[in-house]
Design a protein around this motif. Structure first.
Motif, PDB file in Angstrom:
ATOM      1  N   THR A  14      56.024  56.272   6.934  1.00 50.71           N
ATOM      2  CA  THR A  14      56.772  55.920   8.132  1.00 50.71           C
ATOM      3  C   THR A  14      56.826  54.411   8.277  1.00 50.71           C
ATOM      4  O   THR A  14      56.300  53.668   7.449  1.00 50.71           O
ATOM      5  N   GLY A  15      57.460  53.922   9.349  1.00 51.07           N
ATOM      6  CA  GLY A  15      57.588  52.497   9.571  1.00 51.07           C
ATOM      7  C   GLY A  15      56.437  51.924  10.385  1.00 51.07           C
ATOM      8  O   GLY A  15      55.766  52.639  11.138  1.00 51.07           O
ATOM      9  N   LEU A  16      56.217  50.626  10.248  1.00 53.93           N
ATOM     10  CA  LEU A  16      55.116  49.955  10.944  1.00 53.93           C
ATOM     11  C   LEU A  16      55.276  50.055  12.458  1.00 53.93           C
ATOM     12  O   LEU A  16      54.295  50.288  13.180  1.00 53.93           O
ATOM     13  N   TYR A  17      56.481  49.875  12.962  1.00 53.20           N
ATOM     14  CA  TYR A  17      56.675  49.921  14.412  1.00 53.20           C
ATOM     15  C   TYR A  17      56.416  51.319  14.961  1.00 53.20           C
ATOM     16  O   TYR A  17      55.969  51.473  16.100  1.00 53.20           O
ATOM     17  N   ARG A  18      56.694  52.350  14.178  1.00 54.30           N
ATOM     18  CA  ARG A  18      56.372  53.708  14.614  1.00 54.30           C
ATOM     19  C   ARG A  18      54.856  53.874  14.736  1.00 54.30           C
ATOM     20  O   ARG A  18      54.364  54.508  15.671  1.00 54.30           O
ATOM     21  N   VAL A  19      54.132  53.313  13.776  1.00 53.04           N
ATOM     22  CA  VAL A  19      52.675  53.381  13.827  1.00 53.04           C
ATOM     23  C   VAL A  19      52.168  52.658  15.068  1.00 53.04           C
ATOM     24  O   VAL A  19      51.251  53.128  15.761  1.00 53.04           O
ATOM     25  N   MET A  20      52.760  51.518  15.359  1.00 53.03           N
ATOM     26  CA  MET A  20      52.361  50.777  16.563  1.00 53.03           C
ATOM     27  C   MET A  20      52.603  51.607  17.820  1.00 53.03           C
ATOM     28  O   MET A  20      51.726  51.707  18.696  1.00 53.03           O
ATOM     29  N   ARG A  21      53.787  52.178  17.925  1.00 47.10           N
ATOM     30  CA  ARG A  21      54.102  52.972  19.120  1.00 47.10           C
ATOM     31  C   ARG A  21      53.155  54.155  19.251  1.00 47.10           C
ATOM     32  O   ARG A  21      52.695  54.485  20.356  1.00 47.10           O
ATOM     33  N   ALA A  22      52.849  54.805  18.128  1.00 45.40           N
ATOM     34  CA  ALA A  22      51.944  55.958  18.159  1.00 45.40           C
ATOM     35  C   ALA A  22      50.535  55.553  18.572  1.00 45.40           C
ATOM     36  O   ALA A  22      49.760  56.381  19.059  1.00 45.40           O
ATOM     37  N   SER A  23      50.203  54.275  18.394  1.00 45.27           N
ATOM     38  CA  SER A  23      48.878  53.775  18.761  1.00 45.27           C
ATOM     39  C   SER A  23      48.851  53.194  20.173  1.00 45.27           C
ATOM     40  O   SER A  23      47.856  52.573  20.572  1.00 45.27           O
ATOM     41  N   GLY A  24      49.957  53.356  20.902  1.00 42.03           N
ATOM     42  CA  GLY A  24      50.000  52.902  22.288  1.00 42.03           C
ATOM     43  C   GLY A  24      50.457  51.476  22.489  1.00 42.03           C
ATOM     44  O   GLY A  24      50.345  50.931  23.589  1.00 42.03           O
ATOM     45  N   ILE A  25      50.985  50.838  21.430  1.00 40.56           N
ATOM     46  CA  ILE A  25      51.484  49.468  21.547  1.00 40.56           C
ATOM     47  C   ILE A  25      52.963  49.516  21.913  1.00 40.56           C
ATOM     48  O   ILE A  25      53.760  50.147  21.213  1.00 40.56           O
ATOM     49  N   THR A  26      53.326  48.866  22.998  1.00 40.10           N
ATOM     50  CA  THR A  26      54.723  48.837  23.444  1.00 40.10           C
ATOM     51  C   THR A  26      55.336  47.492  23.083  1.00 40.10           C
ATOM     52  O   THR A  26      54.985  46.451  23.654  1.00 40.10           O
ATOM     53  N   LEU A  27      56.242  47.505  22.112  1.00 39.20           N
ATOM     54  CA  LEU A  27      56.914  46.269  21.711  1.00 39.20           C
ATOM     55  C   LEU A  27      57.932  45.877  22.770  1.00 39.20           C
ATOM     56  O   LEU A  27      58.683  46.720  23.283  1.00 39.20           O
ATOM     57  N   HIS A  28      57.965  44.589  23.082  1.00 38.36           N
ATOM     58  CA  HIS A  28      58.828  44.132  24.173  1.00 38.36           C
ATOM     59  C   HIS A  28      59.870  43.113  23.732  1.00 38.36           C
ATOM     60  O   HIS A  28      61.025  43.175  24.155  1.00 38.36           O
ATOM     61  N   SER A  29      59.481  42.154  22.908  1.00 41.11           N
ATOM     62  CA  SER A  29      60.392  41.081  22.530  1.00 41.11           C
ATOM     63  C   SER A  29      59.952  40.461  21.212  1.00 41.11           C
ATOM     64  O   SER A  29      58.887  40.782  20.684  1.00 41.11           O
ATOM     65  N   ALA A  30      60.801  39.573  20.693  1.00 34.57           N
ATOM     66  CA  ALA A  30      60.464  38.901  19.433  1.00 34.57           C
ATOM     67  C   ALA A  30      61.229  37.597  19.324  1.00 34.57           C
ATOM     68  O   ALA A  30      62.303  37.437  19.914  1.00 34.57           O
ATOM     69  N   ARG A  31      60.680  36.669  18.571  1.00 36.14           N
ATOM     70  CA  ARG A  31      61.378  35.458  18.159  1.00 36.14           C
ATOM     71  C   ARG A  31      61.653  35.590  16.669  1.00 36.14           C
ATOM     72  O   ARG A  31      60.762  35.931  15.884  1.00 36.14           O
ATOM     73  N   GLN A  32      62.905  35.332  16.280  1.00 36.61           N
ATOM     74  CA  GLN A  32      63.306  35.645  14.908  1.00 36.61           C
ATOM     75  C   GLN A  32      64.215  34.552  14.354  1.00 36.61           C
ATOM     76  O   GLN A  32      65.075  34.029  15.065  1.00 36.61           O
ATOM     77  N   THR A  33      64.011  34.238  13.085  1.00 39.64           N
ATOM     78  CA  THR A  33      64.853  33.273  12.385  1.00 39.64           C
ATOM     79  C   THR A  33      65.375  33.910  11.099  1.00 39.64           C
ATOM     80  O   THR A  33      64.604  34.493  10.339  1.00 39.64           O
ATOM     81  N   VAL A  34      66.678  33.808  10.865  1.00 40.20           N
ATOM     82  CA  VAL A  34      67.312  34.360   9.664  1.00 40.20           C
ATOM     83  C   VAL A  34      67.805  33.209   8.796  1.00 40.20           C
ATOM     84  O   VAL A  34      68.371  32.233   9.306  1.00 40.20           O
ATOM     85  N   GLY A  35      67.559  33.307   7.502  1.00 40.23           N
ATOM     86  CA  GLY A  35      67.998  32.263   6.580  1.00 40.23           C
ATOM     87  C   GLY A  35      68.349  32.849   5.219  1.00 40.23           C
ATOM     88  O   GLY A  35      68.608  34.049   5.094  1.00 40.23           O
ATOM     89  N   ALA A  36      68.331  32.010   4.201  1.00 38.19           N
ATOM     90  CA  ALA A  36      68.672  32.457   2.847  1.00 38.19           C
ATOM     91  C   ALA A  36      68.048  31.524   1.832  1.00 38.19           C
ATOM     92  O   ALA A  36      67.806  30.341   2.108  1.00 38.19           O
ATOM     93  N   ARG A  37      67.773  32.051   0.654  1.00 39.53           N
ATOM     94  CA  ARG A  37      67.300  31.260  -0.487  1.00 39.53           C
ATOM     95  C   ARG A  37      67.456  32.103  -1.737  1.00 39.53           C
ATOM     96  O   ARG A  37      67.924  33.251  -1.684  1.00 39.53           O
ATOM     97  N   THR A  38      67.075  31.530  -2.873  1.00 37.38           N
ATOM     98  CA  THR A  38      67.191  32.255  -4.138  1.00 37.38           C
ATOM     99  C   THR A  38      65.864  32.907  -4.510  1.00 37.38           C
ATOM    100  O   THR A  38      64.798  32.478  -4.072  1.00 37.38           O
TER     101      THR A  38
END
Length: 261
Positions: free
Chosen positions: A183-207
């Motif tokens: 399964t996915g990591l966030y599903r494991v978090m939710r199943a463990s009682g962790i409620t995700l609320h927000s995130a800071r994210q940066t998208v880029g590119a490289r080789t």
């Protein structure tokens, strides 16, 4: 078990001969481009599925009433995008549709599953390590203090699409490889009682480096999308810091842009 790309699993597509290719021979848009766009739409829409065979260029040119160079150019453009592959002794075969992911706080596993992409995971690394400076800053822990690092290869239809590296506070979760591969990591978090609320994210590119290319089934120097994310729970606590690599040939982020009033 034979993989999707194996000749034993390949399926000729009888529907291809009945697809309505609207080719406008009087248009300034090249015929190869018109054909490529319509084949791509059929793949993205699921009409042509991974493993389906399109036949060879001669058959296609006769079937569509186009020259062989025109058909070859259309197919090559989709081979370059990673949607088709030429297999000796088999013909031109659909590999997959490109993964298009909304830019929101969601799990890659959940997004792939919802899109019918058949996600699977291989755990490369799962251990406690001293926190590097950037990880310590992101997670709000002491530099050199223990954190859990996870490295996973995410696949769709048996083909690699992303290399994921996540750092978590050491005592946050009990993570075994079997659970992470099912399964996915966030599903494991939710199943463990962790409620995700927000995130800071940066998208880029490289080789891609040689090692990354080997894991992602790409050529060294191939284009990769990068994402760096710090996720927070509903108390404002940082619970995950991730640095991810995605195959640009198979993956794209979707944005919805609004005019600020």
């Amino acid at each position: 078990m034979a993989r999707t790309g194996d000749p034993a699993r390949a399926v000729t597509v009888p529907a291809l001969s009945t697809l309505d290719f609207a080719l406008d021979r009087g248009s300034p848009v090249p015929l190869y481009y018109q054909l490529a766009r319509q084949l791509e739409a059929a793949i993205e829409g699921g009409v042509l599925a991974p493993g389906n065979l399109l036949g060879n260029e001669v058959d296609l040119s006769v079937r569509l009433g186009l020259s062989r160079p025109t058909v070859r150019q259309a197919i090559q453009s989709l081979v370059g995008k990673g949607l088709l592959v030429r297999r000796r002794g088999v013909g031109t075969q659909v590999v997959h549709s490109q993964v298009r992911r909304p830019l929101e706080l969601s799990s890659l596993y959940d997004d792939l599953e919802a899109a019918g992409q058949g996600p699977s995971t291989r755990v490369v690394r799962n251990e406690g390590v001293p926190a590097p400076a950037d990880v310590a800053e992101a997670l709000g822990v002491v530099e050199g203090g223990e954190v859990t690092v996870l490295e996973r290869l995410r696949l769709t239809h048996g083909q690699p699409v992303a290399l994921l590296c996540n750092y978590l506070p050491a005592a946050l979760l009990d993570l075994d490889d079997a659970r992470l591969e099912s399964t996915g990591l966030y599903r494991v978090m939710r199943a463990s009682g962790i409620t995700l609320h927000s995130a800071r994210q940066t998208v880029g590119a490289r080789t891609a480096t040689r090692e990354e290319a080997g894991r992602l089934d790409e050529e060294e120097g191939a284009a990769l999308l990068t994402m760096r994310r710090t996720a927070y729970d509903d108390t404002g606590r940082p619970v995950e810091y991730g640095t991810h690599l995605y195959r640009a040939s198979r993956y794209a982020f979707d944005f919805q842009l609004l005019v600020r009033s």
